[in-house]
Design an enzyme around this catalytic site. Structure first.
Site, PDB file in Angstrom:
ATOM      1  N   LYS A  90       0.861  -1.190   0.000  1.00 44.33           N
ATOM      2  CA  LYS A  90       0.000   0.000   0.000  1.00 44.33           C
ATOM      3  C   LYS A  90       0.894   1.236   0.000  1.00 44.33           C
ATOM      4  CE  LYS A  90      -3.954   2.016   2.517  1.00 44.33           C
ATOM      5  NZ  LYS A  90      -4.837   1.893   3.701  1.00 44.33           N
ATOM      6  N   SER A 123      -9.877   2.094   2.667  1.00 42.40           N
ATOM      7  CA  SER A 123      -8.953   2.782   1.798  1.00 42.40           C
ATOM      8  C   SER A 123      -7.967   1.870   1.060  1.00 42.40           C
ATOM      9  CB  SER A 123      -8.143   3.776   2.632  1.00 42.40           C
ATOM     10  OG  SER A 123      -7.318   3.099   3.563  1.00 42.40           O
ATOM     11  N   SER A 150     -10.275   0.033   6.989  1.00 42.90           N
ATOM     12  CA  SER A 150      -9.655   0.125   5.665  1.00 42.90           C
ATOM     13  C   SER A 150      -8.960  -1.132   5.166  1.00 42.90           C
ATOM     14  CB  SER A 150      -8.646   1.276   5.645  1.00 42.90           C
ATOM     15  OG  SER A 150      -9.319   2.502   5.539  1.00 42.90           O
TER      16      SER A 150
END
Lengths: 491, 492, 97
Positions: free
Chosen positions: B78, B157, B181
């Site tokens: 990420k 997210s 997330s």
């Protein structure tokens, strides 16, 4: 408008005014590394070389508390007769500024490491006065902006960013500029004794903000205060308070008190005025909230006890001991303990020679010499033991005070045993009465007019006789012996 | 797509050991998939060269018998984890060209266990969102299309992570979870997504959203993979003062363990009004599966559940408003074009141009709840209610070993049909937020497809530092449901 | 409590964010919605509750590190990402104090 000299009262047309002042003193914590990063905390390195990624506010960097900074804060708190809070908490103080890399200062808000304490001031008349401390909290220093290097840019150096600070906040107990000066000197003495801060205002390791307001004498109200930021010497703090207080009085007396607004001001020593800081004009809302990157700071009773046990003798205790042990006046004692090195120097001298005379010699002759040579007592050209020996030569009647000053001057360039200097230069005092008697007899014989004058009651001529004896003996005659013989022979 | 990409981590581990294929071959296979599916836009930065180099090293270590937990596993990172020398953006314009000079603890842990980095994947800007639509680098599409053949959002997210793993472009991916997330995008894309106990994974080097909530975790296709990868990521870190100074157990040992006699809490407050009937039924079905496996179902109450959302949307933006103050155009990242009237003018232009709308909104919200006059009413109040939420869970865990709830009140939104009002969007996190507020480990297990052909998932929550209970239960569910990860939007 | 233009301007100033005039009403209504939702917390009695800042505080206090100056000395790395720099300093528009 006049200022009373006895107590600090500003006399106006309408009122007599007194100053209400509290100080906020930032002391840089003496430690190897910064409060939350392992970058060096020392002064004077190349730009941005004492910077870790945290100090530059890089994404994802986190603070970890430096244990020595905590210990230093605890030591300081203990030496300020204050409560150490077992649990304290760091918060974020939010504002934007070019030298604030994180966009917030990590500081302590609601839960500081130190609660109320007290600083005892030693006033010049020998009295003491207690100034309350509200609190002391730990926080990080900001970087430095430089504005003169470039026509339309400022330079930013983060070397200082993240260095640990102790902010010591006094109660509004200070009533005169002198008290403010005494407060700063005492605080500086304490942190230096403890070794928690260098206390050098010129290098910025100790910095002072002064909150100043005035009120009519007799009133207990607290009027609007102005904060004079970052004053960098004791003298300037005193001047700034005086000037700011006068400004307030003038405005109140002119019925323009509403022009005094709570604000940050800068002191300009050249112009002798304070002025509003443009960059701080916007009212702040720092939005303090607990720092979520840190957990509560817990200081155990065991650690507090351990640090307390290892504290050095502190200025107040030392002052009291000097008064008791060496029979010094409170004022002399206060002067000598002001600096830990001076106190240590004094103790060596006073163990060899008469303590009171030792105090005089140090505070007058030695201090003058150090000032002249721009040296500190730690690198004094004359060692404590040699000075002690010199003073002992006076009380042992080996040399006179006057000769001692000559020897002192020789020692200033060549720090050797004063006995040897006296020996080599033949400065030993003449205590042999027969030799002195001989000189006096000759004088009486050669100047009958002076003998006559004496007999007519003009006792001042004794001075002339003493002077002549000293001249002939190159000052080596013992003045006590000379006086005694003269008295006998003239009457 | 070659079959290599369908293998689980334990299968890869065995094959690499046996020499059935090399780490380099595996990396190449994943690089191919990554390149082929570029239209899904999961990756912001591809690091194929690094991946191949790391894979070569892995092959050497495997040969020498020194394989780490993640040896040769091609993963996606990420873009919130700082990677030394590799651009790290947080999916924001303000960090468009930021190249960290340091490696986050989590990625560093993964690499020292042999993981291979394929690239950096998108997320919602600064991890603020539930769709990954707020990434400055464009919309990320989930490999799952709805029944009308339209692409859905991968959740957020960690939507680049969920797209990469569910699209077989990575064997696993790191995620971060502040209010859901990891779990929500895992639920939207049919993955296993685990958020460990707060403090398990170091936050050092991970770009902060909300410090007291952010926690890294793995996104994988199987429960065992999740356990393997979490073990590699976790561990005490002296550089993170909030990191847990506790040994990391072998999470993989929990897989397949009997759950007989375990007590599973079913919190009544999660059965909210208007809860989607399919999800409600799925919840019952999974509870029954656990019961059939010998666990005991216990009705519990978590009375403060409905306040978790408001508490979260006070605390997270408040912390974020300060965490994002450092993006000011002075030391790194984007600076607006000058000339500037003064320093403040530079700040204003840089931050207004550098941050997207949602990030700006959260900063403003955070500033509001911290500002003078509102601090006590909102921020302090929220922190107090946060303690009540944590205490609610503590009491519940005196009666149960784990809690079962749905992960999300809905399956994935079709792109363009997601809620447009922020508040409506915020309400979609209500099932994941409570465990975040209490710092509890929680994970999504994919269980089924809904009538729209999109994945549904269930959330397991266990006690602090008891991830193993969660993993054991998850592996029981996984085996029983036999969920097939077969997204319909991938190029063959 | 709610958000009005004045409040919005104030928090924009504090957070150094500029909202275009034409967008202000939209931002206000969105923030206002969320803030009204937050007001539901007033239903909860928290009179005897201490705030919880970080869950890790339930398990311990802040760790301390040894005072060793092992860091720093990375001028190049620190300045590498700077948008503007000169002579080993970061550069910003001139600040007037």
């Amino acid at each position: 408008m006049t200022k009373s000299t006895s107590s600090y009262i500003i006399k106006g047309e309408k009122h007599d005014w007194e100053v209400v002042c509290g100080l906020e003193v930032h002391c840089q914590i003496k430690s190897e590394s910064k409060l939350f990063s392992n970058a060096p905390a020392n002064f004077g390195s190349a730009p941005n070389s004492n910077v870790e990624f945290l100090d530059a506010g890089m994404p994802g960097m986190l603070p970890v508390i430096n244990e020595e900074c905590v210990r230093q804060a605890v030591r300081t708190a203990l030496s300020l007769n204050a409560q150490v809070n077992n649990v304290s908490e760091f918060s974020r103080k939010n504002y934007f500024y070019a030298d604030l890399s994180l966009g917030y200062q990590i500081s302590q808000a609601d839960k500081p490491i130190m609660g109320p304490g007290v600083v005892v001031l030693d006033m010049p008349d020998g009295t003491t006065r207690n100034i309350g401390l509200e609190r002391m909290h730990m926080e990080i220093d900001a970087g430095k902006s430089m504005h003169d290097q470039h026509p339309d840019s400022s330079f930013i150096d983060f070397n200082r960013a993240g260095v640990g600070l102790m902010e010591i906040v006094s109660d509004p107990d200070i009533r005169t500029p002198e008290e403010a000066g005494a407060f700063l000197r005492k605080l500086r003495a304490i942190v230096r004794y403890v070794g928690s801060c260098d206390g050098n205002m010129d290098e910025g390791s100790m910095r002072c903000d002064a909150n100043v307001s005035v009120r009519p004498v007799g009133s207990t109200e607290l009027r609007t205060r102005c904060e004079i930021k970052n004053v960098n010497s004791v003298r300037y703090v005193m001047q700034a308070i005086e000037i700011e207080a006068l400004r307030h009085v003038e405005l109140y007396e002119a019925g323009r008190g509403d022009e005094i607004i709570q604000s940050s001001r800068l002191f300009d020593p050249n112009k002798g005025e304070t002025r509003s800081m443009r960059s701080k004009e916007n009212a702040h809302d720092y939005r303090y909230f607990p720092e979520p990157d840190l957990l509560p700071l817990v200081v155990s009773d065991e650690l507090i006890a351990e640090l307390k046990a290892k504290l050095p003798e502190l200025p107040d205790a030392k002052k009291e001991r000097f008064i008791q042990e060496f029979k010094l006046s409170p004022y002399d004692s206060a002067v000598l303990i002001d600096d830990r090195n001076t106190a240590e120097y004094y103790e060596i001298v006073a163990k060899i020679a008469d303590p009171k005379l030792s105090a005089n010699w140090i505070t007058t002759n030695l201090f003058a010499l150090l000032k002249e040579e721009n040296k500190t007592i730690a690198n004094s050209p004359i060692s404590a033991s040699n000075l002690g020996k010199l003073i002992k030569l006076i009380t042992d009647d080996v040399i006179s005070g006057k000769i001692a000053k000559q020897v002192f001057e020789i020692m200033a360039t060549d720090d050797k045993d004063p006995e040897k200097i006296v020996e080599e230069k033949g400065l030993k005092q003449i205590t042999d009465t027969s030799a002195i008697e001989k000189i006096i007899d000759e004088l009486i014989e050669s100047s009958p007019e002076n003998v006559q004058a004496f007999k007519e009651g003009k006792t001042k001529v004794v001075g002339w006789f003493v002077g002549q004896v000293m001249k002939q003996t190159q000052g080596k005659a013992n003045p006590g012996v000379v006086n005694k013989i003269l008295k006998d022979k003239l009457s | 797509m070659t079959n290599l990409n369908k293998l689980s981590m334990d299968q890869v581990r065995n094959s690499l050991k046996k020499g059935e294929f090399s780490a380099v071959e595996l990396a190449k296979s994943y690089i191919q998939a990554m390149e082929k599916n570029r239209d899904l836009n999961a990756f912001i930065t591809e690091t194929s060269e690094i991946a191949l180099k790391q894979a070569e090293e892995s092959d050497k270590r495997i040969k020498a018998g020194n394989a780490g937990l993640m040896e040769g596993m091609p993963i996606a990172i990420k873009d919130l984890f700082c990677t030394k020398g590799v651009r790290t953006t947080a999916s924001s314009k303000i960090l468009e060209n930021f190249i960290p000079e340091y490696e986050s603890t989590v990625t560093s842990n993964l690499f020292s266990q042999g993981a291979v980095m394929l690239g950096k994947v998108a997320c919602d800007e600064f991890a603020m969102g539930s769709t990954t639509l707020t990434s400055f680098f464009g919309t990320v599409k989930s490999p799952w299309k709805d029944q009308k053949g339209e692409y859905t959002v991968p959740g957020g997210s960690s939507g680049g992570s969920s797209t990469a793993v569910s699209g077989f472009m990575a064997i696993g991916a790191t995620g971060t979870d502040t209010g859901g997330s990891i779990r929500q995008p895992a639920s939207f894309t049919g993955l296993v997504g685990a958020k460990p106990t707060y403090g398990r994974c170091s936050r050092w080097g991970t770009i902060a959203f909300a410090s007291s909530l952010d926690q890294a975790g793995p996104m994988t296709r199987t429960v065992r993979d999740s356990a393997i990868m979490l073990e590699a990521m976790a561990g005490y870190d002296q550089k993170d003062s909030t990191s847990a100074n506790r040994d990391v157990p072998c999470f993989e040992n929990a897989i397949g363990k009997s759950v007989k006699g375990m007590r599973i809490g079913i919190p009544k407050e999660y059965r909210v009004d208007g809860l989607n009937e399919e999800i409600s039924k799925e919840w019952d079905r999974i509870a029954q599966i656990l019961k059939d496996a010998g666990a005991e179902l216990v009705d519990i109450s978590l009375a403060t559940t409905k306040y978790a959302g408001p508490v979260y949307y006070i605390i997270a933006p408040a912390e974020a408003s300060a965490n994002l103050s450092r993006y000011d155009g002075v030391r790194f990242g984007f600076r607006a074009d000058g000339p500037f009237d003064n320093l403040d003018d530079m700040y204003l232009k840089t931050r207004s141009q550098g941050f997207g709308d949602e990030v700006q909104r959260r900063i403003l919200m955070g500033t509001y709840v911290l500002s003078s006059g509102f601090y006590d009413a909102y921020f302090t109040k929220a922190q107090k209610v946060r303690r009540l939420i944590a205490e609610d869970f503590k009491q519940a865990f005196e009666k149960v070993d784990a809690i079962l709830t749905p992960s999300s009140p809905s399956s994935a939104y079709t792109i363009g049909k997601e809620p447009k009002d922020p508040l409506e969007m915020y309400l979609s996190d209500i099932f994941t937020i409570p465990a975040s507020m209490a710092g509890l480990p929680a994970m999504n297990v994919p269980t089924n497809l809904d009538s729209n052909g999109l994945p549904l998932g269930m959330q397991l929550i266990s006690k602090h530092f008891d991830e193993n209970t969660m993993f054991s239960l998850a592996s029981v569910i996984e085996e029983a449901v036999d969920f097939q990860l077969n997204p319909n939007g991938l190029k063959e | 409590m709610g958000v009005d233009t004045k409040t919005l301007d104030r928090i924009c100033e504090l957070s150094r964010i500029e909202i275009k005039e034409e967008n202000k009403q939209d931002v206000i209504s969105k923030l206002d919605n969320v803030i009204h939702w937050m007001d539901s917390l007033n239903e909860v009695d928290t009179s005897k509750v201490e705030p919880l800042v970080n869950v890790s505080s339930l398990f311990g206090s802040a760790p301390w590190r040894e005072d060793k100056a092992t860091g720093g000395n990375k001028v190049e790395q620190v300045l590498k990402n700077a948008p503007s720099q000169m002579e080993e300093h970061f550069l910003v528009p001139k600040v007037v104090e």
